[in-house]
Design a protein around this motif. Structure first.
Motif, PDB file in Angstrom:
ATOM      1  N   ILE A  72      35.945  30.184  30.636  1.00  0.00           N
ATOM      2  CA  ILE A  72      36.639  31.254  31.638  1.00  0.00           C
ATOM      3  C   ILE A  72      36.997  32.501  30.417  1.00  0.00           C
ATOM      4  O   ILE A  72      37.097  32.124  28.911  1.00  0.00           O
ATOM      5  CB  ILE A  72      37.924  30.826  32.082  1.00  0.00           C
ATOM      6  N   CYS A  73      37.859  33.488  30.851  1.00  0.00           N
ATOM      7  CA  CYS A  73      37.907  34.418  29.327  1.00  0.00           C
ATOM      8  C   CYS A  73      39.081  33.703  28.416  1.00  0.00           C
ATOM      9  O   CYS A  73      40.066  33.608  28.732  1.00  0.00           O
ATOM     10  CB  CYS A  73      38.077  35.932  30.015  1.00  0.00           C
ATOM     11  N   PRO A  74      38.590  34.132  27.696  1.00  0.00           N
ATOM     12  CA  PRO A  74      40.009  33.190  26.622  1.00  0.00           C
ATOM     13  C   PRO A  74      40.965  34.414  26.156  1.00  0.00           C
ATOM     14  O   PRO A  74      42.184  34.068  26.015  1.00  0.00           O
ATOM     15  CB  PRO A  74      39.172  33.691  25.218  1.00  0.00           C
ATOM     16  N   THR A  75      41.462  35.873  26.973  1.00  0.00           N
ATOM     17  CA  THR A  75      42.155  36.812  27.019  1.00  0.00           C
ATOM     18  C   THR A  75      42.872  36.020  28.416  1.00  0.00           C
ATOM     19  O   THR A  75      44.130  36.272  27.696  1.00  0.00           O
ATOM     20  CB  THR A  75      41.958  38.146  26.756  1.00  0.00           C
ATOM     21  N   CYS A  76      42.116  36.801  29.121  1.00  0.00           N
ATOM     22  CA  CYS A  76      43.150  36.266  30.586  1.00  0.00           C
ATOM     23  C   CYS A  76      42.737  34.747  31.649  1.00  0.00           C
ATOM     24  O   CYS A  76      43.494  35.102  32.379  1.00  0.00           O
ATOM     25  CB  CYS A  76      42.929  37.500  31.618  1.00  0.00           C
ATOM     26  N   GLY A  77      42.193  34.331  31.355  1.00  0.00           N
ATOM     27  CA  GLY A  77      41.416  33.377  31.607  1.00  0.00           C
ATOM     28  C   GLY A  77      40.828  33.463  32.786  1.00  0.00           C
ATOM     29  O   GLY A  77      41.241  32.766  34.048  1.00  0.00           O
ATOM     30  N   SER A  78      40.214  34.541  32.568  1.00  0.00           N
ATOM     31  CA  SER A  78      39.646  35.399  34.265  1.00  0.00           C
ATOM     32  C   SER A  78      37.830  34.443  34.765  1.00  0.00           C
ATOM     33  O   SER A  78      37.531  34.267  33.133  1.00  0.00           O
ATOM     34  CB  SER A  78      39.258  36.694  34.618  1.00  0.00           C
ATOM     35  N   ARG A  79      37.411  34.323  35.733  1.00  0.00           N
ATOM     36  CA  ARG A  79      36.420  33.598  35.401  1.00  0.00           C
ATOM     37  C   ARG A  79      35.245  34.141  35.705  1.00  0.00           C
ATOM     38  O   ARG A  79      33.721  33.748  36.345  1.00  0.00           O
ATOM     39  CB  ARG A  79      36.179  32.567  36.544  1.00  0.00           C
TER      40      ARG A  79
ATOM     41  N   ALA B 267      31.677  39.844  28.987  1.00  0.00           N
ATOM     42  CA  ALA B 267      32.281  40.530  29.413  1.00  0.00           C
ATOM     43  C   ALA B 267      32.807  40.017  30.758  1.00  0.00           C
ATOM     44  O   ALA B 267      32.588  39.748  31.133  1.00  0.00           O
ATOM     45  CB  ALA B 267      31.476  41.979  29.254  1.00  0.00           C
ATOM     46  N   CYS B 268      34.501  40.457  30.454  1.00  0.00           N
ATOM     47  CA  CYS B 268      35.681  40.165  31.315  1.00  0.00           C
ATOM     48  C   CYS B 268      35.053  40.997  32.137  1.00  0.00           C
ATOM     49  O   CYS B 268      35.461  42.020  31.827  1.00  0.00           O
ATOM     50  CB  CYS B 268      36.926  39.310  30.333  1.00  0.00           C
ATOM     51  N   ARG B 269      35.668  40.563  33.682  1.00  0.00           N
ATOM     52  CA  ARG B 269      35.334  41.545  34.767  1.00  0.00           C
ATOM     53  C   ARG B 269      37.399  42.456  34.953  1.00  0.00           C
ATOM     54  O   ARG B 269      37.024  43.399  35.176  1.00  0.00           O
ATOM     55  CB  ARG B 269      35.383  41.805  35.699  1.00  0.00           C
ATOM     56  N   ARG B 270      37.869  41.587  34.423  1.00  0.00           N
ATOM     57  CA  ARG B 270      39.248  42.107  34.874  1.00  0.00           C
ATOM     58  C   ARG B 270      40.155  42.620  33.738  1.00  0.00           C
ATOM     59  O   ARG B 270      40.162  43.579  33.807  1.00  0.00           O
ATOM     60  CB  ARG B 270      40.308  40.910  34.876  1.00  0.00           C
ATOM     61  N   CYS B 271      39.845  42.266  32.594  1.00  0.00           N
ATOM     62  CA  CYS B 271      40.732  42.608  31.318  1.00  0.00           C
ATOM     63  C   CYS B 271      39.789  43.187  29.873  1.00  0.00           C
ATOM     64  O   CYS B 271      40.295  44.059  29.913  1.00  0.00           O
ATOM     65  CB  CYS B 271      41.576  41.315  29.896  1.00  0.00           C
ATOM     66  N   LYS B 272      38.756  43.866  30.818  1.00  0.00           N
ATOM     67  CA  LYS B 272      37.249  43.989  30.152  1.00  0.00           C
ATOM     68  C   LYS B 272      36.661  43.529  28.371  1.00  0.00           C
ATOM     69  O   LYS B 272      36.980  43.620  27.860  1.00  0.00           O
ATOM     70  CB  LYS B 272      37.593  45.894  29.812  1.00  0.00           C
TER      71      LYS B 272
HETATM   72 ZN   LIG Z   1      39.752  37.892  30.832  1.00  0.00          ZN
END
Ligand SMILES: [Zn+2]
Length: 113
Positions: free
Chosen positions: A29-36, A7-12
């Motif tokens: 990295i998150c495939p949606t927003c690139g967050s680590r 689960a991505c903490r930035r974009c959920k």
């Molecule tokens: Zn994300």
């Protein structure tokens, strides 16, 4: 190989990925927003069964409930199990046909017309 869900903490957003080594996870990295900033959803992993696991735990002689047939992933499992037992390679054509049958049953009928 384990498939983990994150689960991505930035974009959920949530996504699944195959982890082959520890370094894979470090570079994830998150495939949606690139967050680590990702959390691994450990509790969810147990629900994921690979095709191979499914095949190995499948008992062709057992009585199956209605829910078995409602699960589209079980379509074609009996044929695959038999082929596995007989050592027959069904080939990639069978796999793609099976995939079509599972995702778009109507396409098989259209193709054979
Ligand atoms: Zn994300």
């Amino acid at each position: 190989m384990p498939i983990y869900e994150y689960a991505c903490r930035r974009c959920k957003g949530e996504f699944q990925t195959l982890i082959m080594s520890v370094s894979d996870e470090e570079t994830l990295i998150c495939p949606t927003c690139g967050s680590r900033r990702l959390d691994r959803l450990i509790s969810r992993v147990a629900y994921h069964q690979s095709e191979r696991d499914r095949l190995n735990s499948y008992d062709p002689g057992a009585r199956r409930s209605d829910s078995f047939y409602k699960d589209s992933r079980n379509i074609g499992l009996q044929a695959k199990k038999r082929a596995q037992q007989m050592g027959v390679d069904l080939g990639s054509g069978f796999e793609s046909k099976l995939e079509k049958l599972r995702t778009d049953p109507g396409s098989i009928l259209r193709d054979s017309e």
